[in-house]
Design an enzyme around this catalytic site. Sequence first.
Site, PDB file in Angstrom:
ATOM      1  N   LYS A 111      81.910  69.240  26.552  1.00 32.92           N
ATOM      2  CA  LYS A 111      81.430  70.481  27.051  1.00 32.92           C
ATOM      3  C   LYS A 111      80.135  70.512  27.570  1.00 32.92           C
ATOM      4  O   LYS A 111      79.992  71.095  28.688  1.00 32.92           O
ATOM      5  CB  LYS A 111      81.365  71.321  25.704  1.00 32.92           C
ATOM      6  CG  LYS A 111      82.852  71.802  25.494  1.00 32.92           C
ATOM      7  CD  LYS A 111      82.801  73.066  24.181  1.00 32.92           C
ATOM      8  CE  LYS A 111      84.075  73.237  23.810  1.00 32.92           C
ATOM      9  NZ  LYS A 111      84.298  73.516  22.356  1.00 32.92           N
ATOM     10  N   LYS A 190      97.046  67.839  33.184  1.00 28.93           N
ATOM     11  CA  LYS A 190      97.023  68.703  32.004  1.00 28.93           C
ATOM     12  C   LYS A 190      96.773  70.265  32.158  1.00 28.93           C
ATOM     13  O   LYS A 190      96.044  70.554  32.795  1.00 28.93           O
ATOM     14  CB  LYS A 190      96.430  68.282  30.820  1.00 28.93           C
ATOM     15  CG  LYS A 190      96.620  68.923  29.468  1.00 28.93           C
ATOM     16  CD  LYS A 190      95.357  68.459  28.602  1.00 28.93           C
ATOM     17  CE  LYS A 190      95.518  69.542  27.245  1.00 28.93           C
ATOM     18  NZ  LYS A 190      94.547  69.578  26.248  1.00 28.93           N
ATOM     19  N   LYS A 193      93.254  75.853  31.005  1.00 23.97           N
ATOM     20  CA  LYS A 193      92.142  77.126  31.355  1.00 23.97           C
ATOM     21  C   LYS A 193      91.132  76.604  32.163  1.00 23.97           C
ATOM     22  O   LYS A 193      90.701  77.169  33.337  1.00 23.97           O
ATOM     23  CB  LYS A 193      92.148  78.215  30.582  1.00 23.97           C
ATOM     24  CG  LYS A 193      91.227  77.883  29.563  1.00 23.97           C
ATOM     25  CD  LYS A 193      90.810  79.026  28.601  1.00 23.97           C
ATOM     26  CE  LYS A 193      90.307  78.717  27.307  1.00 23.97           C
ATOM     27  NZ  LYS A 193      91.149  78.003  26.442  1.00 23.97           N
TER      28      LYS A 193
HETATM   29  P1  ADP Z   1      92.830  75.043  27.140  1.00 22.36           P
HETATM   30  O1  ADP Z   1      92.992  73.586  27.224  1.00 22.36           O
HETATM   31  O2  ADP Z   1      93.551  75.906  28.125  1.00 22.36           O
HETATM   32  O3  ADP Z   1      91.557  75.354  27.086  1.00 22.36           O
HETATM   33  P2  ADP Z   1      92.662  75.233  24.230  1.00 22.36           P
HETATM   34  O4  ADP Z   1      91.817  73.967  24.153  1.00 22.36           O
HETATM   35  O5  ADP Z   1      92.103  76.358  23.908  1.00 22.36           O
HETATM   36  O6  ADP Z   1      93.574  75.469  25.897  1.00 22.36           O
HETATM   37  O7  ADP Z   1      94.145  74.830  23.364  1.00 22.36           O
HETATM   38  C1  ADP Z   1      94.610  75.590  22.447  1.00 22.36           C
HETATM   39  C2  ADP Z   1      95.767  75.015  21.606  1.00 22.36           C
HETATM   40  O8  ADP Z   1      96.915  74.680  22.802  1.00 22.36           O
HETATM   41  C3  ADP Z   1      95.294  73.508  21.438  1.00 22.36           C
HETATM   42  O9  ADP Z   1      96.041  73.212  19.911  1.00 22.36           O
HETATM   43  C4  ADP Z   1      95.999  72.497  22.141  1.00 22.36           C
HETATM   44  O10 ADP Z   1      96.304  71.411  21.804  1.00 22.36           O
HETATM   45  C5  ADP Z   1      97.140  73.094  22.874  1.00 22.36           C
HETATM   46  N1  ADP Z   1      97.368  72.781  24.220  1.00 22.36           N
HETATM   47  C6  ADP Z   1      96.479  73.402  25.324  1.00 22.36           C
HETATM   48  N2  ADP Z   1      96.797  72.875  26.693  1.00 22.36           N
HETATM   49  C7  ADP Z   1      98.084  72.079  26.414  1.00 22.36           C
HETATM   50  C8  ADP Z   1      98.755  71.446  27.106  1.00 22.36           C
HETATM   51  N3  ADP Z   1      98.533  71.494  28.563  1.00 22.36           N
HETATM   52  N4  ADP Z   1      99.874  70.809  26.647  1.00 22.36           N
HETATM   53  C9  ADP Z   1     100.217  70.753  25.160  1.00 22.36           C
HETATM   54  N5  ADP Z   1      99.174  71.578  24.430  1.00 22.36           N
HETATM   55  C10 ADP Z   1      98.063  72.194  25.019  1.00 22.36           C
END
Ligand code: ADP
Length: 322
Positions: A111, A190, A193
């Site tokens: 971060k 991947k 957001k």
């Molecule tokens: P972002 O990457 O959009 O910020 P988060 O980190 O808030 O998403 O992820 C919330 C949950 O969703 C976590 O358990 C994460 O492992 C899962 N997750 C997020 N993006 C993916 C992805 N592209 N494929 C599989 N799981 C994901």
Amino acid sequence: MRVLSGIQPTGRFHWGNYFGAIRQYIDLQGQREDAFYFIANLHALTTVRDPSQLRQSTLDAALDLLALGLDPEKATLFVQSDVPEVSELCWLLMTGTGMGLLERCVSYKDKIARGLSAGVGLFAYPVLQAADILAYDSDVVPVGEDQVQHIEVTRDLAASFNHQFGETFVLPKAQVLDSSARVPGTDGDKMSKSYDNTLAVFEEPKPLRKQIMRIQTDSRPMEDPKDPDTDHLFQLYSLFAGDPQREAMAAVYRAGGFGYGSVKKELAGLAEEFFAAARERRRALEADPDQVEQILADGAARARKKAADVLLRAQVACGVKA
Ligand code: ADP
Ligand code: TRP
């Protein structure tokens, strides 16, 4: 046996969140004696600094989870900040947390590398996460690969508290979510957001179709045979297609002579149908805010009861309560 996980309300859920996490939480809810899921709004506060946005995202997360199949009869759903015992427990844990342990946390370093300013909240984030987990005597914590280190921190903090003050906390285990569920975004990276490449679960059909049409594809001639296994559009298609459909599409790829536009159209149709029932349920829930409020209040009451017991145990153990 208690399973527990939290998800941050930092934006609308996308396909990656659903296939990578939410769907698996929902699968687990019927199998375990007890499933606790919460919306981590205190964690989100480390990055979301607009109060109306945080309130709205928290409510959206609750509506989304319920609409997607989280069943309040089978699982306890609550908002993190509705259990103040967790924040109190966080302090007890923090007094025994070494700087080095947190300095080694990859998600903090990431971060900072992405330009977020180094704040105490961001730094201490794993300790609050540990409190979340330990407050409910959680046994199993389903998380993505990126969160495994935070579960290790939780185990370290619990073990050192137990060592200093006697058996107090249950040591949890991470259950790593199916990594084959790693969902690519519209650019092939991947889906996240942070990368602005998401397809939202509750997007309306028209804008969704538009976004799907914009999924990046290579510019090789139509006639060329293509390898489905290395194509992110095919991976997205596979999330929604049944086995025979997927096999048929793979054969089309290998044969060549097709346009990506037709695959995208099929994908849009499948995705729309896949989430149609959830969209209906979401509309019904939106029209009944009292019901949602009640579900969250009941969830918080159940969660607080457990957290109060564990907090008291920890307070007595370390000597801040007689
Ligand atoms: P972002 O990457 O959009 O910020 P988060 O980190 O808030 O998403 O992820 C919330 C949950 O969703 C976590 O358990 C994460 O492992 C899962 N997750 C997020 N993006 C993916 C992805 N592209 N494929 C599989 N799981 C994901
Ligand atoms: N840090 C987790 C994430 O970003 C969310 C979270 C907060 C969590 N507290 C938790 C996950 C406790 C599991 C258990 O995905």
